[in-house]
Write a protein that holds these residues in place. Structure first.
Motif, PDB file in Angstrom:
ATOM      1  N   ALA A  65       0.838  -1.206   0.000  1.00  0.00           N
ATOM      2  CA  ALA A  65       0.000   0.000   0.000  1.00  0.00           C
ATOM      3  C   ALA A  65       0.869   1.250   0.000  1.00  0.00           C
ATOM      4  O   ALA A  65       0.573   2.230  -0.710  1.00  0.00           O
ATOM      5  N   TYR A  66       1.963   1.247   0.788  1.00  0.00           N
ATOM      6  CA  TYR A  66       2.860   2.400   0.801  1.00  0.00           C
ATOM      7  C   TYR A  66       3.512   2.602  -0.566  1.00  0.00           C
ATOM      8  O   TYR A  66       3.613   3.726  -1.062  1.00  0.00           O
ATOM      9  N   LYS A  67       3.930   1.495  -1.195  1.00  0.00           N
ATOM     10  CA  LYS A  67       4.545   1.604  -2.518  1.00  0.00           C
ATOM     11  C   LYS A  67       3.528   2.116  -3.531  1.00  0.00           C
ATOM     12  O   LYS A  67       3.847   2.964  -4.380  1.00  0.00           O
ATOM     13  N   SER A  68       2.310   1.590  -3.449  1.00  0.00           N
ATOM     14  CA  SER A  68       1.253   2.024  -4.369  1.00  0.00           C
ATOM     15  C   SER A  68       0.951   3.508  -4.182  1.00  0.00           C
ATOM     16  O   SER A  68       0.759   4.249  -5.149  1.00  0.00           O
ATOM     17  N   ASP A  69       0.917   3.946  -2.933  1.00  0.00           N
ATOM     18  CA  ASP A  69       0.659   5.350  -2.636  1.00  0.00           C
ATOM     19  C   ASP A  69       1.769   6.227  -3.201  1.00  0.00           C
ATOM     20  O   ASP A  69       1.505   7.268  -3.825  1.00  0.00           O
ATOM     21  N   ALA A  70       3.011   5.801  -3.008  1.00  0.00           N
ATOM     22  CA  ALA A  70       4.141   6.577  -3.534  1.00  0.00           C
ATOM     23  C   ALA A  70       4.095   6.623  -5.057  1.00  0.00           C
ATOM     24  O   ALA A  70       4.341   7.678  -5.667  1.00  0.00           O
ATOM     25  N   TYR A  71       3.763   5.496  -5.677  1.00  0.00           N
ATOM     26  CA  TYR A  71       3.684   5.441  -7.140  1.00  0.00           C
ATOM     27  C   TYR A  71       2.571   6.348  -7.660  1.00  0.00           C
ATOM     28  O   TYR A  71       2.745   7.088  -8.632  1.00  0.00           O
ATOM     29  N   SER A  72       1.419   6.313  -6.991  1.00  0.00           N
ATOM     30  CA  SER A  72       0.294   7.145  -7.448  1.00  0.00           C
ATOM     31  C   SER A  72       0.606   8.631  -7.259  1.00  0.00           C
ATOM     32  O   SER A  72       0.212   9.461  -8.082  1.00  0.00           O
ATOM     33  N   LYS A  73       1.333   8.969  -6.206  1.00  0.00           N
ATOM     34  CA  LYS A  73       1.726  10.379  -6.027  1.00  0.00           C
ATOM     35  C   LYS A  73       2.683  10.810  -7.125  1.00  0.00           C
ATOM     36  O   LYS A  73       2.616  11.941  -7.617  1.00  0.00           O
ATOM     37  N   GLU A 111       0.640  11.305 -10.203  1.00  0.00           N
ATOM     38  CA  GLU A 111      -0.123  12.550 -10.088  1.00  0.00           C
ATOM     39  C   GLU A 111       0.765  13.755 -10.370  1.00  0.00           C
ATOM     40  O   GLU A 111       0.365  14.702 -11.067  1.00  0.00           O
TER      41      GLU A 111
END
Length: 99
Positions: free
Chosen positions: A79-87, A90
């Motif tokens: 989830a942290y990796k996904s969040d960083a990737y999505s940021k 963006e």
């Protein structure tokens, strides 16, 4: 002289008798203290057995928690990796949008 010697010996014997009474009282108090300590040790032993039984009863649940903990940690990492990737995506999108 005999009366003084008798008084002296009586005093010595009285002192010795008082010493023995004191020792007897100390032994009684010590014996009672050991009985109290024995009761405390028995209670501690009983409580320890109870705690060990409760721990044994909870062990399957603790094992399940341990088994669940590893995948949850991996999921959180993902989830942290996904969040960083999505940021990052963006930020790239906003940069492209400004052009």
């Amino acid at each position: 002289m005999f009366s003084k010697m008798a008084t002296y010996l009586t005093g010595e014997l009285t002192a010795i008798s008082e010493d023995y009474k004191l020792l007897e009282n100390m032994n009684k108090v010590t014996s009672l203290k050991y009985l109290e300590m024995t009761d405390i040790a028995v209670n501690i032993s009983r409580n320890l057995k109870d705690l060990n039984q409760k721990h044994a009863a909870l062990q399957p649940y603790l094992d399940q928690i341990t088994l669940i903990e590893e995948p949850v940690a991996a999921l959180a990492q993902a989830a942290y990796k996904s969040d960083a990737y999505s940021k990052g995506l963006e930020a790239k999108y906003k940069k492209l949008e400004r052009r």
